[in-house]
Design an enzyme around this catalytic site. Structure first.
Site, PDB file in Angstrom:
ATOM      1  N   ASP A 243       8.276  11.092   5.814  1.00 19.37           N
ATOM      2  CA  ASP A 243       7.424   9.933   5.596  1.00 19.37           C
ATOM      3  C   ASP A 243       7.736   9.437   4.173  1.00 19.37           C
ATOM      4  O   ASP A 243       8.266  10.187   3.368  1.00 19.37           O
ATOM      5  CB  ASP A 243       5.976  10.416   5.719  1.00 19.37           C
ATOM      6  CG  ASP A 243       4.966   9.395   5.284  1.00 19.37           C
ATOM      7  OD1 ASP A 243       5.053   8.256   5.764  1.00 19.37           O
ATOM      8  OD2 ASP A 243       4.094   9.742   4.469  1.00 19.37           O
TER       9      ASP A 243
ATOM     10  N   ASP B   5      -0.312  10.115   9.607  1.00 18.53           N
ATOM     11  CA  ASP B   5       0.810  10.633  10.385  1.00 18.53           C
ATOM     12  C   ASP B   5       0.504  11.894  11.190  1.00 18.53           C
ATOM     13  O   ASP B   5       1.407  12.628  11.520  1.00 18.53           O
ATOM     14  CB  ASP B   5       2.094  10.760   9.549  1.00 18.53           C
ATOM     15  CG  ASP B   5       1.867  11.404   8.205  1.00 18.53           C
ATOM     16  OD1 ASP B   5       0.832  12.048   8.040  1.00 18.53           O
ATOM     17  OD2 ASP B   5       2.749  11.256   7.346  1.00 18.53           O
TER      18      ASP B   5
HETATM   19  P1  ADP Z   1       4.061   5.078   4.929  1.00 18.12           P
HETATM   20  O1  ADP Z   1       3.417   6.347   4.475  1.00 18.12           O
HETATM   21  O2  ADP Z   1       5.467   5.271   5.338  1.00 18.12           O
HETATM   22  O3  ADP Z   1       3.905   3.945   3.962  1.00 18.12           O
HETATM   23  P2  ADP Z   1       1.753   4.375   6.545  1.00 18.12           P
HETATM   24  O4  ADP Z   1       1.592   4.411   8.021  1.00 18.12           O
HETATM   25  O5  ADP Z   1       0.904   5.292   5.744  1.00 18.12           O
HETATM   26  O6  ADP Z   1       3.292   4.633   6.261  1.00 18.12           O
HETATM   27  O7  ADP Z   1       1.464   2.909   6.045  1.00 18.12           O
HETATM   28  C1  ADP Z   1       2.232   1.825   6.527  1.00 18.12           C
HETATM   29  C2  ADP Z   1       1.873   0.536   5.851  1.00 18.12           C
HETATM   30  O8  ADP Z   1       0.591   0.097   6.291  1.00 18.12           O
HETATM   31  C3  ADP Z   1       1.772   0.627   4.366  1.00 18.12           C
HETATM   32  O9  ADP Z   1       3.025   0.460   3.750  1.00 18.12           O
HETATM   33  C4  ADP Z   1       0.826  -0.527   4.046  1.00 18.12           C
HETATM   34  O10 ADP Z   1       1.550  -1.750   3.991  1.00 18.12           O
HETATM   35  C5  ADP Z   1      -0.081  -0.582   5.252  1.00 18.12           C
HETATM   36  N1  ADP Z   1      -1.366   0.062   5.034  1.00 18.12           N
HETATM   37  C6  ADP Z   1      -1.839   1.153   5.673  1.00 18.12           C
HETATM   38  N2  ADP Z   1      -3.077   1.465   5.255  1.00 18.12           N
HETATM   39  C7  ADP Z   1      -3.395   0.551   4.301  1.00 18.12           C
HETATM   40  C8  ADP Z   1      -4.542   0.332   3.480  1.00 18.12           C
HETATM   41  N3  ADP Z   1      -5.637   1.105   3.538  1.00 18.12           N
HETATM   42  N4  ADP Z   1      -4.525  -0.719   2.637  1.00 18.12           N
HETATM   43  C9  ADP Z   1      -3.449  -1.515   2.543  1.00 18.12           C
HETATM   44  N5  ADP Z   1      -2.339  -1.346   3.282  1.00 18.12           N
HETATM   45  C10 ADP Z   1      -2.302  -0.337   4.163  1.00 18.12           C
HETATM   46 MG    MG Z   2       2.103   8.153   4.383  1.00 20.85          MG
END
Ligand code: ADP
Ligand code: MG
Length: 625
Positions: free
Chosen positions: A321, A510
């Site tokens: 990740d 995840d």
């Molecule tokens: P990664 O850990 O690879 O970034 P995530 O699934 O945790 O993957 O998040 C994917 C995307 O979703 C982030 O890059 C962000 O753009 C958006 N995102 C997720 N949760 C939030 C949040 N609480 N506030 C703002 N953006 C979020």
């Molecule tokens: Mg993450």
């Protein structure tokens, strides 16, 4: 004094010494003193063998005829019967030595894991208006104020409300460099306060605190048996009866077929009985995994079971990740743009909304303002962002997918950013920078050196941000803009192509990927969230070099277990063959049993040694560069 001496000779070691002296005296008397020899041998046998004979009779009463005490008793008495007195005593004496050694080895490894795990103090000091009161940690309620003095271990997860100090987290994370904490910081139970006195508010009850959760995890880990352990249990089920059957066949058939005298046949059968005991395996193999779990835990790597070791040891495909795993997750805001709304209002709304999420992006944005408005309703969409109702307004913070979902048009440049929409209207962009972990590139390089053929990144972030992190850490196969579901299906695809896949995540957004991977590794401590439950390995420290270290620990543990299996079986088989053809004698058989058990156990205890974090270049070589 007299009592002391008596109790010493009742102990296993005392009996071994006494019996050993008598045995050597018996051996050294010349043949002409036949009856003196016999008396000494019998006395020696009484000292070492009596409890074994008693155990054997108990076994018979339980109808447990293949119990090892019974087998050893029969072998010893049988050897006496055919006139091989010294061998008859040797069988018992060495059996007792082996048993004593096994017990002390098991006790030792249990103790060293317990010492390692003495991370949960029983007591806490409550602090009420200057008055201190010591109570059981189990009785402290959430929100109580406790005081922790230098040198004490933190009893419950808490947040510092006064004071500052260095803390030693090594028992929890394996990280040896002290960390400093001050007002506002949260600390896990189990760490040791080094310099200053801290007053803190408890965040969780003892049972839910980090120390208890780790202990529970390590204790339960022994229940998930490795492939090797299950093999041994099944194997000894068949092995012992078969060897005993062979012994009977030899005793009966050889004289009948006139291949040997009755006396010689019985002697050989007795050897089979001595070799039939699978204790070398039954004890040393589980012990290797027990030690492996404990040794890894001392570095802050929690394997959730023996079964995880072999998967990690053979893994050659890794998926990472990005946010919070390859990057620090300590995101800073580098730029704020707003349209048709004041900067202050935008930040207040966005930071209030993000209080509802524990995503690293959310934590960064929530800390932009000191004050927050209350959240009236909340909807977090994993991998996209968050929609909150605040002062009757709908505030959405997230990525383009979220904006598309609520039908808001947004044009943004590439890079990590949180888009903010209020009441269905695009209001601004918060640009974020997240730095790559210092050790990420070297950890991935080491994984490749360890034989990882395929290393990929699965990110929910935008292409530009994902690829640039990939370049910095040395991952070329990058998948971006994935929702948690897409991460899951991508990982499934990788699994299909590569056979086995390890997924490393920070546990936020995840859990599906952690659960579906052959081995899910969650970084960053034992949180309260479900992701840590879905993981097979939890890494306490925020340190990626623990990933290659886990692989090396797993390989060492599995290697030791497998070596022990092969070694014990080979030696026993060889001596059985030699015995059947009358080349080996009882002495060799005793060695095959006790000697192999002792060697295998010593070998297994190596897993308890604290694993070092990387292959160190010896000083004299690095100096020359
Ligand atoms: P990664 O850990 O690879 O970034 P995530 O699934 O945790 O993957 O998040 C994917 C995307 O979703 C982030 O890059 C962000 O753009 C958006 N995102 C997720 N949760 C939030 C949040 N609480 N506030 C703002 N953006 C979020
Ligand atoms: Mg993450």
């Amino acid at each position: 004094m007299m009592k002391r001496i008596l109790s010493f000779f009742k102990s296993d070691v005392g009996r071994i010494i006494l019996s050993g002296i008598l045995f050597v005296m018996g051996l050294s008397f010349p043949e002409s003193y036949k009856y003196v020899k016999l008396a000494l041998y019998l006395l020696s046998l009484a000292f070492c063998g009596l409890p074994v004979f008693i155990g054997a009779v108990r076994g018979i009463l339980r109808r447990d005829l293949l119990d090892e005490k019974f087998l050893m008793s029969v072998a010893s008495i049988g050897a006496f019967f055919v006139g091989e007195w010294s061998e008859g005593v040797a069988v018992m004496l060495f059996f007792l030595i082996g048993e004593t050694f096994e017990h002390s080895a098991v006790r030792r490894s249990r103790n060293s894991i317990r010492a390692l795990m003495s991370i949960r103090p029983d007591e806490a000091t409550l602090f009420n208006d200057g008055a201190e009161e010591t109570v059981y940690a189990d009785d402290v309620e959430v929100g109580s104020v406790i005081v922790i003095s230098p040198g004490e271990r933190v009893p419950l997860d808490c947040q510092v409300i006064s004071g500052a100090s260095e803390i030693d987290t090594s028992a929890m994370t394996g990280e040896s460099i002290p960390r400093s904490v001050t007002v506002g910081d949260t600390i896990d139970s189990g760490v040791v306060v080094l310099s200053g006195r801290l007053i803190a508010r408890t965040l969780r009850v003892a049972e839910d605190s980090a120390a208890s959760r780790i202990l529970e995890l390590v204790e339960n880990a022994n229940e998930n048996k490795s492939k090797e352990e299950t093999f041994i249990t099944k194997f000894s089920h068949y092995y012992t009866p078969i060897v005993v059957g062979l012994a009977v066949a030899i005793a009966v058939l050889l004289p009948l077929l006139r291949l040997a005298t009755l006396k010689s046949a019985i002697y050989r059968a007795m050897m089979f009985l001595v070799i039939s005991c699978p204790c070398a395996l039954v004890i040393s193999v589980p012990m290797a995994f027990f030690g492996g779990i404990g040794g890894a835990a001392s570095r802050g790597i929690l394997f959730k079971g023996g079964n995880v070791f072999s998967s990690v040891a053979r893994a050659d495909t890794f998926a990472f990740d990005k946010t919070g795993t390859l990057t620090t997750g300590k995101i800073t805001v580098s730029d704020v743009e707003c349209v048709g709304i004041s900067r202050d209002e935008l930040l207040l709304l966005a930071s209030s909304a993000e209080q509802g999420s524990n995503h690293p992006i959310a934590v960064a944005i929530a800390s932009l303002t000191d004050e927050h408005l209350p959240i009236e309703a909340l909807d977090e969409i994993a991998g996209e962002g968050i929609i909150a109702r605040i002062s009757g307004r709908s505030v959405a913070v997230g990525n383009e997918k979220l904006m598309k979902r609520i039908g808001v048009e947004f044009t943004v440049k590439d890079g990590t950013a949180a888009l903010v929409a209020v009441d269905g209207r695009a209001c601004g962009t918060v640009t974020l920078t997240d730095s790559v972990r210092a050790e990420a590139a070297s950890a991935i390089a080491e994984l490749k050196r360890l034989g990882a053929r395929r290393v990929t990144m699965l990110s929910g972030d935008r292409p530009g941000a994902a690829v640039s992190v990939g370049e910095k850490v040395g991952i070329r196969e990058v998948y971006h803009s994935l929702t948690p579901e897409e991460k899951y299906s991508k990982l499934n695809e990788i699994k299909r192509e590569s056979g086995k896949a390890v997924y490393v995540g920070d546990g936020i957004n995840d859990s599906p990927a952690l659960a579906i991977s052959d081995v899910g590794i969650a970084m960053g401590g034992i949180g309260q969230d479900s992701a840590k439950e879905a993981a097979d390995i939890v890494i306490m420290a925020d340190d990626l070099s623990m990933i290659p270290l886990s692989v090396r620990i797993a390989r060492r543990t599995v290697g030791i277990a497998k070596f022990n299996i092969a070694f014990a079986l080979l030696v026993k088989l060889l001596i059985m063959l030699l015995g059947a053809f009358n080349i080996a004698d009882m002495w060799l058989a005793v060695f095959a049993d006790v000697g192999v058990a002792v060697l295998a156990i010593l070998n297994s205890m190596r897993t308890l040694l604290r694993p070092t974090s990387s292959v160190r270049i010896p000083k004299f070589i690095s100096n020359r560069r």
